[in-house]
Design a protein around this motif. Structure first.
Motif, PDB file in Angstrom:
ATOM      1  N   PHE A   1       0.909  -1.150  -0.035  1.00 34.37           N
ATOM      2  CA  PHE A   1       0.060   0.111   0.126  1.00 34.37           C
ATOM      3  C   PHE A   1       1.003   1.308   0.048  1.00 34.37           C
ATOM      4  N   TYR A   2       1.912   1.209   0.846  1.00 27.90           N
ATOM      5  CA  TYR A   2       2.677   2.394   0.860  1.00 27.90           C
ATOM      6  C   TYR A   2       3.544   2.579  -0.639  1.00 27.90           C
ATOM      7  N   SER A   3       4.017   1.375  -0.785  1.00 24.59           N
ATOM      8  CA  SER A   3       4.856   1.309  -2.441  1.00 24.59           C
ATOM      9  C   SER A   3       3.811   2.209  -3.233  1.00 24.59           C
TER      10      SER A   3
ATOM     11  N   SER B   1       2.964   5.878  -7.117  1.00 29.43           N
ATOM     12  CA  SER B   1       1.827   6.923  -7.876  1.00 29.43           C
ATOM     13  C   SER B   1       2.345   8.250  -7.894  1.00 29.43           C
ATOM     14  N   ALA B   2       2.380   8.860  -6.641  1.00 29.13           N
ATOM     15  CA  ALA B   2       2.952  10.253  -6.494  1.00 29.13           C
ATOM     16  C   ALA B   2       4.270  10.446  -7.443  1.00 29.13           C
ATOM     17  N   GLY B   3       5.318   9.317  -7.312  1.00 33.40           N
ATOM     18  CA  GLY B   3       6.431   9.687  -8.105  1.00 33.40           C
ATOM     19  C   GLY B   3       6.129   9.548  -9.595  1.00 33.40           C
ATOM     20  N   TRP B   4       5.435   8.902 -10.176  1.00 33.74           N
ATOM     21  CA  TRP B   4       4.873   8.754 -11.455  1.00 33.74           C
ATOM     22  C   TRP B   4       4.554  10.061 -11.865  1.00 33.74           C
ATOM     23  N   LEU B   5       3.407  10.545 -10.962  1.00 33.71           N
ATOM     24  CA  LEU B   5       3.000  11.663 -11.425  1.00 33.71           C
ATOM     25  C   LEU B   5       3.848  12.874 -11.488  1.00 33.71           C
TER      26      LEU B   5
END
Length: 184
Positions: A4-6, A11-15
């Motif tokens: 879940f943390y990953s 997701s934030a890193g990809w954005l």
């Protein structure tokens, strides 16, 4: 909960990775995706930068609303074992809805990028499809398996949410036979 943390930070890193070139260099993005080299119009520059800023803040909202960053000011509130995705958890009341919306976003972007790759053949779109598709797969896994705690039976030790359809649960049946033997 590590998945879940990953997912949240991935997701934030990809954005953020997608937003950085949109904000900093809309000219390069236009040059890469357009067959003819030209300067972007003010409207294209505006849309590029506003999309980049939107993606930055979407990534921040995903991290904050899923409870990955504790928003409490008290030390005693942050000493608990970790973040759960339960609806009753006061640290992350919007974790499951945020997880679902971000999963739908990544699924839609993966489908869109794949469709654009099929029509244009540009490798940038297939890379976007692979990145968003991977995050969508992890998001689906989190929705299915990390969004609620198992309900373990005290008697048999099995998860109560499972059923015997279409295959029989032999482990549960053997536990029932053992208990019946003890009762008699």
């Amino acid at each position: 909960m590590d998945v879940f943390y990953s997912y949240t930070y991935g997701s934030a890193g990809w954005l953020f990775l997608q937003a950085a070139p949109l904000i900093a260099t809309p000219t390069i993005i236009l040059t890469v995706l357009s067959p003819d080299v030209r300067e972007p119009t003010p409207l294209e520059e505006y849309f590029s930068r506003s999309l980049g800023i939107t993606m930055l803040f979407l990534g921040i909202m995903i991290v904050l609303l899923t409870g990955s960053v504790p928003l409490t000011s008290s030390i005693s509130d942050t000493t608990n074992a970790g973040v759960t995705t339960e609806a009753s958890d006061p640290k992350a009341p919007y974790a499951v809805p945020t997880l679902t919306i971000s999963f739908l976003y990544h699924s839609a972007m993966s489908t869109f990028c794949y469709a654009r790759y099929n029509t244009s053949g540009q490798s940038a779109f297939i890379l976007g499809s692979i990145g968003s598709g991977g995050l969508a797969a992890v998001g689906l896994w989190c929705i299915l398996f990390a969004s609620s705690s198992g309900r373990i039976s005290r008697k048999t030790g099995a998860d109560k949410r499972t059923s015997g359809f279409p295959f029989g649960n032999k482990e549960s049946a053997s536990a029932k036979k053992k208990q019946m033997g003890k009762v008699i």
